[in-house]
Design a protein around this motif. Structure first.
Motif, PDB file in Angstrom:
ATOM      1  N   HIS A 257       2.231  -5.765  -0.465  1.00 37.21           N
ATOM      2  CA  HIS A 257       2.528  -4.427   0.054  1.00 37.21           C
ATOM      3  C   HIS A 257       2.736  -4.480   1.567  1.00 37.21           C
ATOM      4  O   HIS A 257       3.658  -3.836   2.101  1.00 37.21           O
ATOM      5  N   MET A 258       1.900  -5.235   2.258  1.00 30.84           N
ATOM      6  CA  MET A 258       2.014  -5.366   3.710  1.00 30.84           C
ATOM      7  C   MET A 258       3.364  -5.941   4.124  1.00 30.84           C
ATOM      8  O   MET A 258       3.947  -5.535   5.135  1.00 30.84           O
ATOM      9  N   GLN A 259       3.858  -6.869   3.349  1.00 29.00           N
ATOM     10  CA  GLN A 259       5.125  -7.533   3.682  1.00 29.00           C
ATOM     11  C   GLN A 259       6.317  -6.591   3.581  1.00 29.00           C
ATOM     12  O   GLN A 259       7.399  -6.911   4.088  1.00 29.00           O
ATOM     13  N   GLN A 260       6.133  -5.444   2.931  1.00 33.54           N
ATOM     14  CA  GLN A 260       7.207  -4.455   2.811  1.00 33.54           C
ATOM     15  C   GLN A 260       7.120  -3.370   3.882  1.00 33.54           C
ATOM     16  O   GLN A 260       7.951  -2.463   3.919  1.00 33.54           O
ATOM     17  N   SER A 261       6.115  -3.479   4.757  1.00 34.40           N
ATOM     18  CA  SER A 261       5.913  -2.443   5.763  1.00 34.40           C
ATOM     19  C   SER A 261       7.045  -2.444   6.794  1.00 34.40           C
ATOM     20  O   SER A 261       7.414  -3.498   7.325  1.00 34.40           O
ATOM     21  N   PRO A 262       7.572  -1.262   7.130  1.00 38.22           N
ATOM     22  CA  PRO A 262       8.614  -1.181   8.164  1.00 38.22           C
ATOM     23  C   PRO A 262       8.035  -1.194   9.579  1.00 38.22           C
ATOM     24  O   PRO A 262       8.785  -1.216  10.557  1.00 38.22           O
ATOM     25  N   TYR A 263       6.695  -1.163   9.680  1.00 36.09           N
ATOM     26  CA  TYR A 263       6.035  -1.078  10.978  1.00 36.09           C
ATOM     27  C   TYR A 263       5.058  -2.245  11.163  1.00 36.09           C
ATOM     28  O   TYR A 263       4.628  -2.877  10.187  1.00 36.09           O
ATOM     29  N   PRO A 264       4.671  -2.522  12.414  1.00 35.88           N
ATOM     30  CA  PRO A 264       3.627  -3.515  12.651  1.00 35.88           C
ATOM     31  C   PRO A 264       2.337  -3.115  11.908  1.00 35.88           C
ATOM     32  O   PRO A 264       1.987  -1.936  11.857  1.00 35.88           O
ATOM     33  N   VAL A 265       1.666  -4.104  11.358  1.00 32.45           N
ATOM     34  CA  VAL A 265       0.533  -3.842  10.468  1.00 32.45           C
ATOM     35  C   VAL A 265      -0.804  -4.189  11.127  1.00 32.45           C
ATOM     36  O   VAL A 265      -0.926  -5.185  11.838  1.00 32.45           O
ATOM     37  N   ILE A 266      -1.786  -3.339  10.859  1.00 34.06           N
ATOM     38  CA  ILE A 266      -3.194  -3.642  11.136  1.00 34.06           C
ATOM     39  C   ILE A 266      -3.926  -3.488   9.809  1.00 34.06           C
ATOM     40  O   ILE A 266      -3.703  -2.508   9.092  1.00 34.06           O
ATOM     41  N   ILE A 267      -4.759  -4.445   9.470  1.00 31.67           N
ATOM     42  CA  ILE A 267      -5.594  -4.303   8.278  1.00 31.67           C
ATOM     43  C   ILE A 267      -7.038  -4.555   8.690  1.00 31.67           C
ATOM     44  O   ILE A 267      -7.339  -5.541   9.366  1.00 31.67           O
ATOM     45  N   CYS A 268      -7.909  -3.639   8.320  1.00 31.06           N
ATOM     46  CA  CYS A 268      -9.303  -3.777   8.714  1.00 31.06           C
ATOM     47  C   CYS A 268     -10.203  -3.235   7.614  1.00 31.06           C
ATOM     48  O   CYS A 268      -9.764  -2.505   6.724  1.00 31.06           O
ATOM     49  N   GLY A 269     -11.454  -3.623   7.685  1.00 30.65           N
ATOM     50  CA  GLY A 269     -12.408  -3.117   6.709  1.00 30.65           C
ATOM     51  C   GLY A 269     -13.395  -4.163   6.265  1.00 30.65           C
ATOM     52  O   GLY A 269     -13.529  -5.242   6.868  1.00 30.65           O
ATOM     53  N   ASP A 270     -14.087  -3.837   5.194  1.00 34.16           N
ATOM     54  CA  ASP A 270     -15.089  -4.715   4.599  1.00 34.16           C
ATOM     55  C   ASP A 270     -14.394  -5.550   3.529  1.00 34.16           C
ATOM     56  O   ASP A 270     -14.136  -5.084   2.429  1.00 34.16           O
ATOM     57  N   PHE A 271     -14.101  -6.811   3.862  1.00 34.89           N
ATOM     58  CA  PHE A 271     -13.430  -7.700   2.911  1.00 34.89           C
ATOM     59  C   PHE A 271     -14.410  -8.251   1.878  1.00 34.89           C
ATOM     60  O   PHE A 271     -13.996  -8.804   0.860  1.00 34.89           O
ATOM     61  N   ASN A 272     -15.717  -8.142   2.177  1.00 32.40           N
ATOM     62  CA  ASN A 272     -16.740  -8.759   1.331  1.00 32.40           C
ATOM     63  C   ASN A 272     -16.482 -10.249   1.153  1.00 32.40           C
ATOM     64  O   ASN A 272     -16.875 -10.848   0.148  1.00 32.40           O
TER      65      ASN A 272
END
Length: 345
Positions: A257-272
């Motif tokens: 899904h991230m690879q289809q983003s038209p904008y620069p991506v930030i991903i954050c959170g609890d990855f566990n």
């Protein structure tokens, strides 16, 4: 006698070396294909410490085994930097374009884990006073309204136990769904920051679902009580393997899904999951890790009943630059909040 000790230590060293080398494969091997690598990856820093201790032994004994041990430890140096930040201290007033925080708030202490009556208020006040532009929260109570608790953040998106609040306008938002039976949550928001637009993914990946029974087993094992060791280890291991496999699938889905983003991506959170894992490696490929960029000292973010690891992450596209990284050691939850200042390149 000394010769016998050396033989025993040599066997232990070889086993420890094999274990450490096996942990190096964890980021690259899908646990759905071969799960032992993921378990070794989870034990990486224990294996590293064991190998360092054995290295000191062989140096003291002035044996050639020390050279082999040193080579194996040194070959994993890039992984060491994912656990311990060697960056100089950040300058507080460095110019930046965006501040972001991720924080697992543990249901706002709904069940009184902290044993402090004012814990929920402290968590809310801490977030309101943090002065971040965007805050991603995990284990946010589903019946709570973020607009009432965080009035200075007029824009928000919520999905299950994950909530994102923002001072900047959210121009688009959505959720990612996973296979039936998965407990993970992922939402995304396209956020207008001045003349730029970024896409922020807030995630809470599959947990190990370790409860009081597993906690008791863990305490017994670490205290030397091995009466229920076989059954306990088997039960905990099965939960670890199942969660590792699910997170690997979730990470692949999110990355696509991230690879289809038209904008620069930030991903954050609890990855566990730790940086020595397939899920982290999948999500961080072609991305920058704020901790590696600007982190300093120990990076562990989980402070609950089980061993502490760095499982809360802030990753961003290379078109952004980390200006500072802070892991605040407030103990309002079983996770530390993680904050980062970012700047557009």
């Amino acid at each position: 006698m000394i010769r016998l000790v050396d033989i025993i230590m040599r066997i232990i060293t070889i086993v420890a070396m094999i274990g450490l080398l096996g942990s190096y494969t964890a980021p690259y091997v899908d646990p759905n294909v071969f799960y032992p690598s993921s378990l070794l990856g989870l034990a990486y820093h224990y294996l590293l410490v064991a190998n360092i201790i054995l290295l000191i032994y062989w140096i003291a004994r002035w044996k050639k085994m020390a050279f082999l041990s040193l080579i194996i430890i040194a070959s994993g140096y890039p992984l060491i930097t994912t656990y311990y930040g060697l960056n100089p201290e950040s300058t507080p007033d460095t110019p930046h374009d965006l501040t972001l925080m991720t924080y697992n708030i543990r249901m706002l202490d709904a069940y009184g884990w902290s044993r402090e009556k004012d814990a929920p208020k402290r968590i809310v006040d801490y977030i309101n006073d943090s002065d971040n532009d965007i805050v991603c929260m995990q284990e946010f109570p589903r019946r709570e309204a973020s607009s009432k608790k965080f009035p200075s953040y007029p824009y928000y998106h919520k999905n299950k136990d994950v909530t994102l609040i923002s001072r900047y306008p959210i121009v688009n938002k959505g959720d990612i769904t996973f296979e039936k039976g998965n407990s993970a949550t992922c939402l995304y928001c396209d956020i207008a920051v001045g003349k730029d637009t970024i896409r922020v993914y807030a995630v809470h990946l599959e947990s190990y679902r370790l409860g009081k029974n597993e906690e008791q087993i863990y305490k017994e094992l670490t205290s030397g009580n091995t009466q229920h060791a076989t059954e306990g280890v088997k039960n905990i291991s099965s939960r670890l393997v199942r969660a590792n496999r699910n997170r690997a699938k979730q990470a692949i889905t999110i990355k696509q899904h991230m690879q289809q983003s038209p904008y620069p991506v930030i991903i954050c959170g609890d990855f566990n999951d730790t940086p020595i894992s397939f899920a982290y490696h999948t999500l961080s490929s072609d991305m920058k890790d704020s901790f590696i960029e600007k982190g300093r000292g120990l990076g562990n973010t989980y402070v609950g009943e089980f061993p502490s690891f760095r499982i809360d992450h802030i990753l961003h596209a290379p078109t952004l630059r980390t200006v500072s990284y802070i892991r605040d050691t407030v103990k309002y939850s079983d996770h530390y909040p993680v904050q980062s200042k970012l700047k557009f390149r």
